[in-house]
Design an enzyme around this catalytic site. Structure first.
Site, PDB file in Angstrom:
ATOM      1  N   HIS A  13       0.834  -1.202   0.000  1.00 46.29           N
ATOM      2  CA  HIS A  13       0.000   0.000   0.000  1.00 46.29           C
ATOM      3  C   HIS A  13       0.871   1.255   0.000  1.00 46.29           C
ATOM      4  O   HIS A  13       0.711   2.131   0.850  1.00 46.29           O
ATOM      5  CB  HIS A  13      -0.911   0.027   1.220  1.00 46.29           C
ATOM      6  CG  HIS A  13      -1.825  -1.141   1.326  1.00 46.29           C
ATOM      7  ND1 HIS A  13      -2.404  -1.533   2.522  1.00 46.29           N
ATOM      8  CD2 HIS A  13      -2.288  -2.010   0.386  1.00 46.29           C
ATOM      9  CE1 HIS A  13      -3.166  -2.600   2.307  1.00 46.29           C
ATOM     10  NE2 HIS A  13      -3.106  -2.905   1.035  1.00 46.29           N
TER      11      HIS A  13
ATOM     12  N   HIS B 230      -6.766  -0.087   2.121  1.00 42.86           N
ATOM     13  CA  HIS B 230      -6.151  -0.696   0.948  1.00 42.86           C
ATOM     14  C   HIS B 230      -6.437   0.285  -0.185  1.00 42.86           C
ATOM     15  O   HIS B 230      -7.585   0.461  -0.581  1.00 42.86           O
ATOM     16  CB  HIS B 230      -6.770  -2.063   0.687  1.00 42.86           C
ATOM     17  CG  HIS B 230      -6.610  -3.021   1.820  1.00 42.86           C
ATOM     18  ND1 HIS B 230      -6.225  -4.330   1.644  1.00 42.86           N
ATOM     19  CD2 HIS B 230      -6.768  -2.861   3.157  1.00 42.86           C
ATOM     20  CE1 HIS B 230      -6.161  -4.939   2.821  1.00 42.86           C
ATOM     21  NE2 HIS B 230      -6.498  -4.073   3.752  1.00 42.86           N
TER      22      HIS B 230
END
Length: 558
Positions: free
Chosen positions: A500, A538
């Site tokens: 991420h 996310h």
């Protein structure tokens, strides 16, 4: 398709999630023209005919395929000097072709903090909400109904809560896991994507009955020219005397040049967008001089502010696998169980006692970030399979006798950097994630691991489910009483990137609040690299909304 012209109004560098979303929306907002107005230059190829790219069961293969850049990461002294690698998309659809397809927006307070930090309310949660809705086509089950305030139902992407996916995909341990978290004092949150994500939330994904939704397939690109296998050497500029340089186009490796009549928009991703800026003369002068690159705009912040989420895996031995996960159970006989991630929930949470961070915080900005009410400091996930030796140190057989968990530091204050190793665009960038560098990160990671352990070891339901944590040889099992030193050892030896990354062309430092590169005209960066705060999510949902938001500004010349 090959391009038929060398001049376009807009040139987009990078055909990933951000680039294709931007191109698609921009093509609808612009008045029809006699010729193609938008060109997308993508370094990779089209993966849409590749079976393992399209299938949920091919996720691991996708990350190691020709459709991924597999990038080395500098050995990290805070992770015992371990070498590691990260995978990002190299192909049409970018990381949308290789990622895990999880769909989480993050909490409202993260976006509001972002807006305050850059001084532009356009990035607040409420102002971004229409762009989230525009992206989504939420699939709802008969019991949940529709929430038109927070969600969209007509967008390009089918957004699928776990409970609404395949009709028979009901994992045997769902109710057990739910009850264990409830006993641990964690509320059930049926919708973590409405701005209030803390609690045990339903896993939401983009897999649709086991099939990946490629941006290149679900977005309308009929008015967009796409050129694959096109590696950009540099952005070109016109530099009028006494005025800011103006981006004029993009030059490919080999010398071919495309002219941008209005804007060049860089969407090459968190690792490659700063690389292209530096190759084009925008960056730290000392770095550019070292590689013989003429300085167009000096900006030492290019490539800085890299943040990512550090995760640690754990393996648990089940007491009675015959009650749910052993061979012969529905989990191993029903194909629907393999149409997405083997899990039901994600738990997002704040620290139980955030005040304990106070003496560990190093500066005022970190204090404001970490101590916000409503923040998500950590994430926990239960997977109904063991994760494997690379991520946990345990090579447990996938036979129904083990499950695993992931504990994640979301509110990270450790910052790394990306730079170039040469003036050759085909040389990969140098990446220093600098994970685990701050005391607050280490505290959050320890507390996330202790929280998971408490769910399994300190609740009646958890104790009926697992017998113990299976640990790598020489490592103590993690409990709520395990010492900081023992847990830190585990983090240093087994912590890994959750993929991420964000922040390397950070808004307010490299680009302004409309994503325009500072010091030049006609050039923007639109991808995860502009995100200026560590988002507790996310990040693909954020990137889709970001590109939708900026498309309107580009179309309006704002």
């Amino acid at each position: 398709m090959s391009s038929s012209s060398s001049s376009y109004d807009y040139i987009i560098v990078g055909g990933g999630v951000a680039g294709l979303t931007l191109a698609s929306r921009l093509s609808k907002l612009l008045p029809p023209g006699d010729s193609k107005q938008i060109l997308v230059l993508e370094a990779g190829k089209d993966p849409s005919k590749t079976d393992f790219i399209l299938s949920a069961t091919g996720y691991a293969l996708a990350r190691e395929s020709e459709h991924a850049y597999i990038l080395d990461v500098t050995p990290n002294p805070h992770l015992n000097g371990r070498k590691s690698q990260v995978s990002v998309g190299k192909g049409l659809s970018g990381s949308g072709a290789i990622n895990g397809s999880a769909w989480t927006r993050g909490p409202k307070v993260d976006y509001d903090y972002w807006a305050k930090l850059v001084g532009d309310d356009a990035w607040s949660y409420d102002k971004l909400l229409p762009f989230f809705r525009k992206t989504e086509q939420v699939i709802h089950d008969a019991n949940s109904g529709r929430d038109h305030v927070h969600h969209g139902y007509d967008g390009s992407l089918k957004v699928v809560p776990m409970r609404a996916n395949h009709p028979s995909r009901h994992y045997p341990l769902r109710e057990t896991i739910l009850q264990a978290w409830k006993e641990a004092g964690v509320k059930y949150n049926p919708d973590g994507n409405n701005g209030d994500q803390n609690g045990l939330t339903e896993m939401v994904e983009l897999w649709v009955q086991g099939q990946r939704q490629l941006p290149s397939q679900v977005l309308d690109l009929s008015r967009v020219e796409i050129r694959e296998s096109s590696i950009v050497q540099r952005i070109t500029f016109d530099s009028p005397a006494g005025a800011e340089p103006v981006a004029t186009g993009a030059e490919l490796v080999g010398g071919e040049h495309f002219t941008a009549n209005k804007e060049v928009i860089l969407c090459a991703g968190v690792y490659h967008s700063p690389q292209v800026l530096m190759l084009s003369g925008i960056g730290d002068p000392s770095t550019l001089d070292k590689h013989g690159i003429p300085v167009v705009v000096p900006n030492a912040e290019v490539g800085k502010n890299l943040v990512d989420h550090l995760a640690v895996g754990m393996t648990w031995k089940l007491k009675h696998p015959e009650k749910g996960l052993a061979f012969g159970s529905p989990l191993f006989n029903d194909p629907s169980y393999f149409t997405g991630w083997p899990m039901d929930f994600i738990e997002f949470g704040a620290l139980d006692e955030p005040v304990k961070l106070e003496p560990l915080i190093e500066n005022a900005q970190d204090r404001a970030f970490l101590l916000r009410p409503g923040a998500s400091h950590m994430e926990s996930v239960t997977l109904y399979v063991p994760m494997g030796e690379r991520l946990t140190g345990i090579d447990a057989a996938i036979d129904g006798s083990h499950i695993s968990s992931i504990a994640v530091c979301l509110a990270t204050t450790s910052k790394g950097a990306v730079t170039i190793q040469s003036a050759n665009p085909e040389d990969p960038p140098l990446i220093d994630t600098n994970f685990n560098a701050t005391k607050t990160d280490r505290y959050i990671s320890r507390e996330a691991l202790r929280k998971v352990a408490s769910v399994y070891l300190d609740t009646e339901t958890g104790k009926s489910l697992v017998s113990h944590e299976v640990t790598p040889e020489g490592y103590a099992a993690i409990t709520t009483d395990t010492s900081d030193d023992e847990i830190d050892k585990r983090i240093r030896d087994f912590g890994y990137s959750l993929d991420h990354p964000m922040g390397t062309c950070s808004m307010g430092k490299v680009v302004d609040s409309h994503c325009r590169v500072k010091g030049v005209k006609g050039l923007r960066v639109v991808d995860g690299s502009v995100i200026p705060v560590p988002m507790a999510c996310h990040i693909q949902a954020t990137v889709y909304a970001l590109a939708e938001r900026v498309a309107e500004w580009v179309a309006n010349g704002e």
